[in-house]
Design an enzyme around this catalytic site. Structure first.
Site, PDB file in Angstrom:
ATOM      1  N   HIS A   1       0.836  -1.205   0.000  1.00 36.15           N
ATOM      2  CA  HIS A   1       0.000   0.000   0.000  1.00 36.15           C
ATOM      3  C   HIS A   1       0.872   1.258   0.000  1.00 36.15           C
ATOM      4  CE1 HIS A   1      -3.141  -2.654   2.114  1.00 36.15           C
ATOM      5  NE2 HIS A   1      -3.729  -2.252   1.000  1.00 36.15           N
TER       6      HIS A   1
ATOM      7  N   CYS B   1      -2.157  -0.090   9.868  1.00 36.19           N
ATOM      8  CA  CYS B   1      -3.240  -0.990   9.396  1.00 36.19           C
ATOM      9  C   CYS B   1      -4.158  -1.463  10.506  1.00 36.19           C
ATOM     10  CB  CYS B   1      -2.661  -2.239   8.752  1.00 36.19           C
ATOM     11  SG  CYS B   1      -1.128  -2.020   7.910  1.00 36.19           S
TER      12      CYS B   1
HETATM   13  C1  CIR Z   1      -3.594  -7.926   3.135  1.00 34.69           C
HETATM   14  O1  CIR Z   1      -2.806  -8.385   2.302  1.00 34.69           O
HETATM   15  O2  CIR Z   1      -4.633  -7.358   2.810  1.00 34.69           O
HETATM   16  C2  CIR Z   1      -3.256  -8.074   4.601  1.00 34.69           C
HETATM   17  N1  CIR Z   1      -2.622  -9.322   4.844  1.00 34.69           N
HETATM   18  C3  CIR Z   1      -2.357  -6.954   5.054  1.00 34.69           C
HETATM   19  C4  CIR Z   1      -3.036  -5.625   5.008  1.00 34.69           C
HETATM   20  C5  CIR Z   1      -2.186  -4.543   5.544  1.00 34.69           C
HETATM   21  N2  CIR Z   1      -2.906  -3.322   5.585  1.00 34.69           N
HETATM   22  C6  CIR Z   1      -2.374  -2.128   5.419  1.00 34.69           C
HETATM   23  O3  CIR Z   1      -1.213  -2.002   5.070  1.00 34.69           O
HETATM   24  N3  CIR Z   1      -3.177  -1.086   5.538  1.00 34.69           N
END
Ligand code: CIR
Length: 266
Positions: A162, A249
């Site tokens: 992201h 996150c």
């Molecule tokens: C994903 O791949 O969606 C989750 N395992 C990790 C999300 C991390 N979120 C973020 O960086 N905002």
């Protein structure tokens, strides 16, 4: 940024079934990730935030990354449409909670948007175009942002998952960045602290009420951040990093900032 409230969700026992690029090199450790999550929540509370903690969602192993399914604006909460199909169902699970956080807006099909791609720097929002966020999702969020009196622009995500995996706003005019963002025109007006490739997860450092929350175990980045003269709290999130996640996150943070009258789109 000043924040008054946050939403978090505890990781479920199946958290290791979430999406990740990190190979499964040892058994999942639910007790450990719960401990790390609890320390994170305690830190937010210690910094003055009222935290709404949600129960694990066993159908959705990535659901504790609540940042991706909701974007908080002053007076409004935006339900996103996450770009990973396995995460789309998380939206309906958080919607009832978000109603208490202001007017509810939503990203609609064919828009896709993960909150991890939304970086607020004072009155401006940078929206990352990534494998999870498309131009239509950014446009819809931009419209909502403008209505609330903020400005926005898009930035191609040049590294990691992201936008906020690689760029974060850590001081008034300072961004913490991976090298891929060092010369991006959108960030030309900011001073930059560079994160070395060996410490890449540390780029996801979050400023909360004047304090910098930094992932534990990245001494060079920590040292560089000390120059900003802000208090620093290191948090062990090793289990979260193994799931491609970081400190931002794990919460949706509601700012106390009032709408600005400055509106522009670039
Ligand atoms: C994903 O791949 O969606 C989750 N395992 C990790 C999300 C991390 N979120 C973020 O960086 N905002």
């Amino acid at each position: 940024m000043q924040f008054s409230q946050a939403i978090t969700r505890r990781p479920g026992a199946n958290y290791r079934q979430g999406i990740t690029t990190v190979p499964l090199d040892r058994a999942p450790d639910h007790a450990r990730i719960l401990e790390q999550h609890a320390a994170y929540v305690k830190t937010l509370v210690g910094l003055g935030l009222r935290v709404t903690e949600l129960a694990p969602e066993h159908d959705f192993p990535d659901a504790y990354f609540v940042e991706d399914v909701a974007v908080m604006l002053a007076g409004a909460a935006v339900l996103t449409r996450p770009g990973a199909p396995s995460r789309l169902g998380e939206v309906a699970r958080i919607a009832p909670v978000l109603k208490a956080f202001g007017d509810l807006e939503e990203i609609r099909e064919p828009g896709l948007l993960d909150g991890g791609d939304v970086l607020q720097a004072a009155d401006h929002f940078f929206i990352g175009l990534s494998g999870r966020t498309n131009a239509e999702g950014a446009r819809q969020l931009g419209e909502i942002i403008e209505k609330r009196g903020f400005s926005w622009s898009t930035v191609p995500v040049a590294a990691a998952l992201h936008l906020k995996s690689g760029v974060n706003h850590v001081g008034d005019e300072t961004l913490l960045v991976l090298a891929a963002y060092a010369r991006v025109p959108a960030f030309a007006d900011y001073s930059k602290i560079l994160v070395s490739p060996q410490e890449a997860p540390a780029a996801n450092t979050v400023a909360v009420n004047g304090t910098l929350l930094v992932p534990m175990g990245f001494p060079r980045t920590r040292k560089a951040l000390e120059a900003l003269g802000r208090p620093i709290i290191e948090l062990d999130i090793s289990e979260v990093i193994r799931m491609d996640g970081g400190l931002s996150c794990m919460s949706d943070r509601k700012s106390t900032r009032l709408n600005s009258s400055h509106v522009s789109q670039s």
